[in-house]
Write a protein that holds these residues in place. Structure first.
Motif, PDB file in Angstrom:
ATOM      1  N   SER A  30     -16.121   4.933 -27.117  1.00 22.62           N
ATOM      2  CA  SER A  30     -14.810   5.939 -26.619  1.00 22.62           C
ATOM      3  C   SER A  30     -15.404   7.091 -25.553  1.00 22.62           C
ATOM      4  CB  SER A  30     -14.248   6.484 -27.648  1.00 22.62           C
ATOM      5  OG  SER A  30     -14.907   7.023 -28.780  1.00 22.62           O
ATOM      6  N   GLN A  53     -11.517   6.985 -20.960  1.00 21.53           N
ATOM      7  CA  GLN A  53     -12.042   6.813 -22.423  1.00 21.53           C
ATOM      8  C   GLN A  53     -10.778   6.526 -23.119  1.00 21.53           C
ATOM      9  OE1 GLN A  53     -13.131   8.871 -20.040  1.00 21.53           O
ATOM     10  NE2 GLN A  53     -15.064   9.453 -20.148  1.00 21.53           N
ATOM     11  N   SER A  54      -9.575   7.037 -22.802  1.00 22.72           N
ATOM     12  CA  SER A  54      -8.740   7.065 -23.664  1.00 22.72           C
ATOM     13  C   SER A  54      -7.759   5.706 -23.761  1.00 22.72           C
ATOM     14  CB  SER A  54      -7.630   8.273 -24.139  1.00 22.72           C
ATOM     15  OG  SER A  54      -7.196   8.242 -22.519  1.00 22.72           O
ATOM     16  N   ARG A  72      -8.353  -1.655 -22.817  1.00 22.72           N
ATOM     17  CA  ARG A  72      -9.432  -1.470 -23.687  1.00 22.72           C
ATOM     18  C   ARG A  72      -8.850  -1.165 -25.222  1.00 22.72           C
ATOM     19  NH1 ARG A  72     -12.738   3.496 -21.723  1.00 22.72           N
ATOM     20  NH2 ARG A  72     -13.971   3.154 -23.703  1.00 22.72           N
ATOM     21  N   ASN A  74     -10.831   0.502 -28.439  1.00 21.89           N
ATOM     22  CA  ASN A  74     -11.925   1.297 -28.517  1.00 21.89           C
ATOM     23  C   ASN A  74     -12.170   0.985 -30.367  1.00 21.89           C
ATOM     24  OD1 ASN A  74     -11.923   2.679 -26.478  1.00 21.89           O
ATOM     25  ND2 ASN A  74     -10.938   4.708 -27.041  1.00 21.89           N
ATOM     26  N   ASN A  77     -14.647  -1.696 -29.624  1.00 16.51           N
ATOM     27  CA  ASN A  77     -15.582  -1.394 -28.731  1.00 16.51           C
ATOM     28  C   ASN A  77     -15.543  -2.554 -27.567  1.00 16.51           C
ATOM     29  OD1 ASN A  77     -16.284   0.692 -30.237  1.00 16.51           O
ATOM     30  ND2 ASN A  77     -18.230  -0.298 -31.090  1.00 16.51           N
TER      31      ASN A  77
END
Length: 122
Positions: A30, A53-54, A72, A74, A77
């Motif tokens: 993340s 990232q978020s 994505r 998180n 992963n």
């Protein structure tokens, strides 16, 4: 170090769909923006999509808009690339990459996977 492993490539007919996955290990997933790129034989590596990232900010390459979606998870992963309405010109090796910024430039990504082949038949 971040290790990236792509999967989900294969042979598909034009108009079909594939979902690529990229599993990350090593450092905190993340913390990294993620990107997808592709490279066809004899051509430069091309930006496909990027995600922060978020997961709230996304970029997509011009020729993929409306057909490809990056996402994505998180907790897992993993970053995904959903590809719909595939065309023969989408045939390439697809790479995922990790960096600190959501970017369309290869130079902004530090870690790269080995790639997965996508072949679209006409």
């Amino acid at each position: 170090q971040v290790q990236l492993v792509e999967s989900g490539g294969g042979l598909v007919q034009a108009g079909g769909s594939l979902r690529l996955s990229c599993a990350a290990s090593g450092r905190t997933f993340s913390n990294y923006a993620m990107g997808w790129f592709r490279q066809a034989p004899g051509k430069e590596r091309e930006f496909v999509g990027g995600i922060d990232q978020s997961g709230t900010r996304k970029l997509h390459g011009d020729s993929m808009k409306g057909r490809f979606t990056i996402s994505r998870d998180n907790a897992k992963n993993t970053v995904y690339l959903q590809m719909n309405s595939l065309k023969p010109e989408d045939t390439a090796v697809y790479y995922c990459a990790a960096g600190l910024y959501t970017s369309s430039r290869t130079s902004d990504y530090t870690y790269w996977g080995q790639g997965t082949q996508v072949t679209v038949s006409s």
